[in-house]
Scaffold this motif. Structure first.
Motif, PDB file in Angstrom:
ATOM      1  N   THR A 159       0.830  -1.206   0.000  1.00  0.00           N
ATOM      2  CA  THR A 159       0.000   0.000   0.000  1.00  0.00           C
ATOM      3  C   THR A 159       0.862   1.253   0.000  1.00  0.00           C
ATOM      4  N   ARG A 163       1.018   4.099  -2.973  1.00  0.00           N
ATOM      5  CA  ARG A 163       0.754   5.508  -2.699  1.00  0.00           C
ATOM      6  C   ARG A 163       1.940   6.383  -3.115  1.00  0.00           C
ATOM      7  N   ASP A 286      -8.834   6.160  -6.844  1.00  0.00           N
ATOM      8  CA  ASP A 286      -9.269   5.408  -5.663  1.00  0.00           C
ATOM      9  C   ASP A 286      -8.397   4.158  -5.551  1.00  0.00           C
ATOM     10  N   SER A 288      -7.778   2.466  -2.910  1.00  0.00           N
ATOM     11  CA  SER A 288      -8.201   1.520  -1.868  1.00  0.00           C
ATOM     12  C   SER A 288      -8.912   0.315  -2.466  1.00  0.00           C
ATOM     13  N   ASN A 289      -9.474   0.478  -3.653  1.00  0.00           N
ATOM     14  CA  ASN A 289     -10.222  -0.609  -4.287  1.00  0.00           C
ATOM     15  C   ASN A 289      -9.561  -1.131  -5.555  1.00  0.00           C
TER      16      ASN A 289
END
Length: 416
Positions: A159, A163, A286, A288-289
């Motif tokens: 993650t 990012r 997005d 996160s998905n």
């Protein structure tokens, strides 16, 4: 009569009307055979009817029919050098930097050198040629990203890497389009249009201020929420867009654009170049998905913009989102990374870094095609030592031996 007529030479043998004695075949049989043989040779070599021909030689030249012989029955040909695509001085600096970073082994079949590992990434190329946008984008998308924070969870580490990569990409894209977008902001007379243009660059602070000062305070809270990646917020924006569409309610086009940004929809502002429209989408990704590759793929498969086949940035983006799907090999043969068709600098470095440094499976035949073309380009520029270095990247051992021997044979004085 039957008995005496059984002989082929008997005067009593019955003969059909079509059977005649051909004295020419008897007297000139050898001559006729030579004529027919000559005709067959001309036909096989495509030398009939003054036809054209072309042959590519190993010293980067082409033999083809001479224009003076096109209207003449006499044979003629000329030798033409392959068009020179000049290698700039930066390329010599690149080789000077990467050759010491390369490790070699002996080939199993002929003991000619073969590269085993490379110690360079796209960032090394970018340092030498810092203004080249392709190296910049390739480094962002494909170079390994290190996370300084000590994290034990692999999911958390992935993650953080994603990012960080997204931050690098959005910063790069915004820098590329900011001059054009800021000029449009200065020229715009409509406050809502200015708000939209600020949102293209993810400049929510200026957009919020303008919402308040222009009497659109009701939009200020939504602009502030646009970077939150809140699912419910995006869903409400999507519902509002559907409602306006179903009711046929006339809505200010800039308001519609803002709500599409809030809903994270793919759309284009016709006045903006495609990279600015891409910035407007990827700035609100997005993650996160979906992965960054999935977000990029979603934009390029949904956008209505028509891309040229040699749009280098588009092809690099496309390569990035096709690699996870293992569909990159089918496209490498048709990809164009240059506006000059005989310039193989960028594609050669792409396939080598991806395969040797990033351990991405690339079709060996396709790799060799890039290497062979790059060798010819280097030879034309007089970079014989560099072309000899590139032969070590050829996958096929026999082909590597031939190319290495050819470079040495044609330019032996350069290696003394």
């Amino acid at each position: 009569l039957r008995i005496v007529g059984s002989s082929d030479h008997s005067i009593f043998k019955p003969r059909s009307a079509c059977e005649t004695t051909d004295l020419d075949k008897i007297l000139f049989k050898s001559f006729n055979n030579k004529v027919e043989s000559h005709k067959e040779i001309l036909k096989q070599r495509k030398m009939e009817n003054n036809s054209s021909f072309v042959h590519f030689s190993g010293n980067s030249s082409i033999s083809l029919k001479s224009p003076s012989s096109l209207s003449s029955s006499s044979p003629g040909f000329k030798i033409v050098d392959v068009p020179l695509i000049k290698c700039e001085e930066y390329l010599m600096n690149i080789f000077a930097d990467i050759i010491p970073r390369t490790m070699f082994d002996k080939r199993l079949t002929n003991e000619f050198p073969k590269v085993s590992s490379v110690g360079f990434q796209f960032k090394n190329l970018m340092r030498i040629q810092p203004d080249e946008e392709r190296w910049q984008l390739l480094s962002i998308l494909f170079d390994k990203i290190k996370v300084k924070d000590m994290v034990e969870s692999e999911d958390v580490r992935k993650t953080l890497v994603t990012r960080k990569q997204w931050t690098k990409l959005t910063t790069w894209v915004n820098q590329r389009v900011s001059e054009d977008v800021n000029r449009r902001i200065a020229d715009a007379s409509d406050d809502l249009e200015k708000i939209v243009l600020h949102m293209v660059l993810r400049n929510t602070v200026e957009a919020t201020k303008l919402c308040i000062t222009s009497g659109n305070a009701h939009l200020a809270a939504m602009v502030a929420m646009s970077t939150s990646n809140d699912f419910n917020f995006k869903k409400l924006a999507q519902i509002q867009l559907v409602k306006w569409k179903n009711l046929g309610y006339p809505v200010n086009p800039h308001i519609l654009q803002l709500y599409k940004i809030f809903a994270h929809e793919v759309f284009s502002i016709d006045e903006l170049p495609w990279l600015a429209n891409f910035a407007m989408y990827i700035n609100y990704a997005d993650l996160s998905n979906q992965s960054l590759a999935q977000e990029i793929e979603h934009f390029f498969t949904k956008t209505q913009h028509g891309f040229a086949s040699n749009d280098m940035l588009f092809n690099i983006f496309k390569l990035f989102y096709l690699i996870p799907k293992d569909k990159h090999n089918a496209l490498l043969s048709t990809f164009k990374f240059e506006d000059k068709p005989l310039d193989y600098v960028v594609p050669w470095f792409i396939v080598q870094v991806l395969s040797l440094k990033n351990k991405i499976s690339i079709d060996p035949t396709q790799k060799d095609i890039f290497s062979l073309n790059f060798i010819e380009q280097l030879k034309l520029n007089g970079l014989f030592e560099e072309s000899l270095y590139v032969t070590s990247f050829i996958e096929n051992d026999t082909l590597a031996k031939e190319q290495c021997t050819e470079v040495l044979r044609l330019n032996i004085d350069k290696f003394e």
